[in-house]
Design a protein around this motif. Structure first.
Motif, PDB file in Angstrom:
ATOM      1  N   HIS A 167      20.305  16.166   1.192  1.00 53.96           N
ATOM      2  CA  HIS A 167      19.838  14.886   1.718  1.00 53.96           C
ATOM      3  C   HIS A 167      19.488  14.981   3.203  1.00 53.96           C
ATOM      4  N   CYS A 168      20.483  15.189   4.033  1.00 54.22           N
ATOM      5  CA  CYS A 168      20.288  15.119   5.492  1.00 54.22           C
ATOM      6  C   CYS A 168      19.420  16.258   6.019  1.00 54.22           C
ATOM      7  N   VAL A 169      19.739  17.483   5.616  1.00 51.84           N
ATOM      8  CA  VAL A 169      18.980  18.632   6.117  1.00 51.84           C
ATOM      9  C   VAL A 169      17.557  18.601   5.561  1.00 51.84           C
ATOM     10  N   LYS A 170      17.430  18.328   4.277  1.00 50.78           N
ATOM     11  CA  LYS A 170      16.109  18.241   3.659  1.00 50.78           C
ATOM     12  C   LYS A 170      15.248  17.187   4.358  1.00 50.78           C
ATOM     13  N   ASP A 171      15.824  16.020   4.627  1.00 53.61           N
ATOM     14  CA  ASP A 171      15.108  14.944   5.297  1.00 53.61           C
ATOM     15  C   ASP A 171      14.674  15.372   6.701  1.00 53.61           C
ATOM     16  N   ALA A 172      15.571  16.031   7.435  1.00 52.17           N
ATOM     17  CA  ALA A 172      15.241  16.481   8.792  1.00 52.17           C
ATOM     18  C   ALA A 172      14.095  17.486   8.769  1.00 52.17           C
ATOM     19  N   ILE A 173      14.110  18.385   7.804  1.00 50.40           N
ATOM     20  CA  ILE A 173      13.037  19.381   7.692  1.00 50.40           C
ATOM     21  C   ILE A 173      11.708  18.678   7.416  1.00 50.40           C
ATOM     22  N   GLN A 174      11.739  17.711   6.504  1.00 51.62           N
ATOM     23  CA  GLN A 174      10.512  16.988   6.170  1.00 51.62           C
ATOM     24  C   GLN A 174       9.975  16.197   7.358  1.00 51.62           C
ATOM     25  N   LYS A 175      10.872  15.756   8.254  1.00 56.39           N
ATOM     26  CA  LYS A 175      10.449  14.988   9.430  1.00 56.39           C
ATOM     27  C   LYS A 175      10.118  15.884  10.627  1.00 56.39           C
ATOM     28  N   GLY A 176      10.253  17.194  10.453  1.00 59.38           N
ATOM     29  CA  GLY A 176       9.935  18.110  11.539  1.00 59.38           C
ATOM     30  C   GLY A 176      11.098  18.427  12.462  1.00 59.38           C
ATOM     31  N   ASP A 177      12.301  17.970  12.102  1.00 58.40           N
ATOM     32  CA  ASP A 177      13.498  18.235  12.903  1.00 58.40           C
ATOM     33  C   ASP A 177      14.402  19.270  12.239  1.00 58.40           C
ATOM     34  N   GLY A 178      13.797  20.164  11.498  1.00 57.04           N
ATOM     35  CA  GLY A 178      14.563  21.118  10.702  1.00 57.04           C
ATOM     36  C   GLY A 178      15.405  22.081  11.508  1.00 57.04           C
ATOM     37  N   ASP A 179      14.885  22.563  12.640  1.00 62.25           N
ATOM     38  CA  ASP A 179      15.639  23.555  13.416  1.00 62.25           C
ATOM     39  C   ASP A 179      16.992  23.002  13.857  1.00 62.25           C
ATOM     40  N   GLU A 180      16.985  21.789  14.367  1.00 64.79           N
ATOM     41  CA  GLU A 180      18.240  21.182  14.819  1.00 64.79           C
ATOM     42  C   GLU A 180      19.202  20.973  13.643  1.00 64.79           C
ATOM     43  N   ALA A 181      18.684  20.502  12.526  1.00 62.24           N
ATOM     44  CA  ALA A 181      19.526  20.266  11.355  1.00 62.24           C
ATOM     45  C   ALA A 181      20.092  21.573  10.808  1.00 62.24           C
ATOM     46  N   ILE A 182      19.278  22.608  10.807  1.00 62.84           N
ATOM     47  CA  ILE A 182      19.750  23.905  10.307  1.00 62.84           C
ATOM     48  C   ILE A 182      20.798  24.486  11.253  1.00 62.84           C
ATOM     49  N   ASP A 183      20.587  24.362  12.556  1.00 62.88           N
ATOM     50  CA  ASP A 183      21.596  24.828  13.521  1.00 62.88           C
ATOM     51  C   ASP A 183      22.921  24.109  13.300  1.00 62.88           C
ATOM     52  N   GLU A 184      22.854  22.787  13.121  1.00 61.59           N
ATOM     53  CA  GLU A 184      24.067  22.007  12.875  1.00 61.59           C
ATOM     54  C   GLU A 184      24.728  22.447  11.571  1.00 61.59           C
ATOM     55  N   LEU A 185      23.923  22.661  10.537  1.00 63.28           N
ATOM     56  CA  LEU A 185      24.433  23.111   9.247  1.00 63.28           C
ATOM     57  C   LEU A 185      25.128  24.463   9.374  1.00 63.28           C
ATOM     58  N   MET A 186      24.504  25.374  10.101  1.00 64.52           N
ATOM     59  CA  MET A 186      25.097  26.703  10.253  1.00 64.52           C
ATOM     60  C   MET A 186      26.421  26.642  11.004  1.00 64.52           C
ATOM     61  N   LYS A 187      26.507  25.773  12.002  1.00 65.04           N
ATOM     62  CA  LYS A 187      27.784  25.616  12.731  1.00 65.04           C
ATOM     63  C   LYS A 187      28.885  25.124  11.795  1.00 65.04           C
ATOM     64  N   VAL A 188      28.542  24.158  10.966  1.00 64.70           N
ATOM     65  CA  VAL A 188      29.569  23.629  10.078  1.00 64.70           C
ATOM     66  C   VAL A 188      29.925  24.643   8.996  1.00 64.70           C
ATOM     67  N   VAL A 189      28.956  25.426   8.532  1.00 66.47           N
ATOM     68  CA  VAL A 189      29.246  26.471   7.549  1.00 66.47           C
ATOM     69  C   VAL A 189      30.176  27.509   8.156  1.00 66.47           C
ATOM     70  N   GLN A 190      29.906  27.902   9.402  1.00 65.66           N
ATOM     71  CA  GLN A 190      30.764  28.866  10.076  1.00 65.66           C
ATOM     72  C   GLN A 190      32.181  28.312  10.234  1.00 65.66           C
ATOM     73  N   GLN A 191      32.276  27.068  10.630  1.00 63.63           N
ATOM     74  CA  GLN A 191      33.597  26.433  10.798  1.00 63.63           C
ATOM     75  C   GLN A 191      34.314  26.342   9.465  1.00 63.63           C
ATOM     76  N   PHE A 192      33.581  25.995   8.436  1.00 58.53           N
ATOM     77  CA  PHE A 192      34.157  25.791   7.106  1.00 58.53           C
ATOM     78  C   PHE A 192      34.626  27.108   6.489  1.00 58.53           C
ATOM     79  N   SER A 193      33.961  28.184   6.822  1.00 59.13           N
ATOM     80  CA  SER A 193      34.271  29.462   6.164  1.00 59.13           C
ATOM     81  C   SER A 193      35.328  30.277   6.901  1.00 59.13           C
ATOM     82  N   LYS A 194      35.904  29.725   7.951  1.00 61.87           N
ATOM     83  CA  LYS A 194      36.963  30.463   8.676  1.00 61.87           C
ATOM     84  C   LYS A 194      38.244  30.453   7.898  1.00 61.87           C
TER      85      LYS A 194
END
Length: 105
Positions: free
Chosen positions: A78-105
């Motif tokens: 939902h959120c990342v897909k929407d951001a990519i479609q609106k042209g804000d994908g880089d920021e959303a992907i960076d945020e996603l990667m941070k949370v994935v890194q935090q989650f996988s510790k």
């Protein structure tokens, strides 16, 4: 390098609010986990065998990860897909990667 945990509240709202059924499913899972934690507290108070307690802790860890992965999947769809479609994908992907890194510790 010091890594800081993610803020408790990012100040953002979900692009697509969770349905009542989605909320209830997550809340039900978390309540079950809460009950499991209480069970472990009782096991400690009752001086139960360490391995039995550790097995229950492992089960809770897996249950929390399942809840997290389900939220992560929804966020991505939902959120990342929407951001990519609106042209804000880089920021959303960076945020996603941070949370994935935090989650996988």
């Amino acid at each position: 390098m010091c890594e800081h945990p993610l803020p408790e509240n990012s100040g953002k709202d979900p692009v697509t609010p969770r349905t009542d059924d989605e909320k209830q499913a997550v809340v039900n899972r978390l309540r079950r986990i809460e009950g499991q934690v209480r069970g472990i507290q009782k096991m400690v108070e009752d001086d139960r065998y360490c391995v039995d307690i550790l097995v229950q802790i492992s089960a809770i860890d897996k249950a929390l990860k399942r809840v997290g992965y389900s939220l992560l999947e929804r966020h991505t769809h939902h959120c990342v897909k929407d951001a990519i479609q609106k042209g804000d994908g880089d920021e959303a992907i960076d945020e996603l990667m941070k949370v994935v890194q935090q989650f996988s510790k």
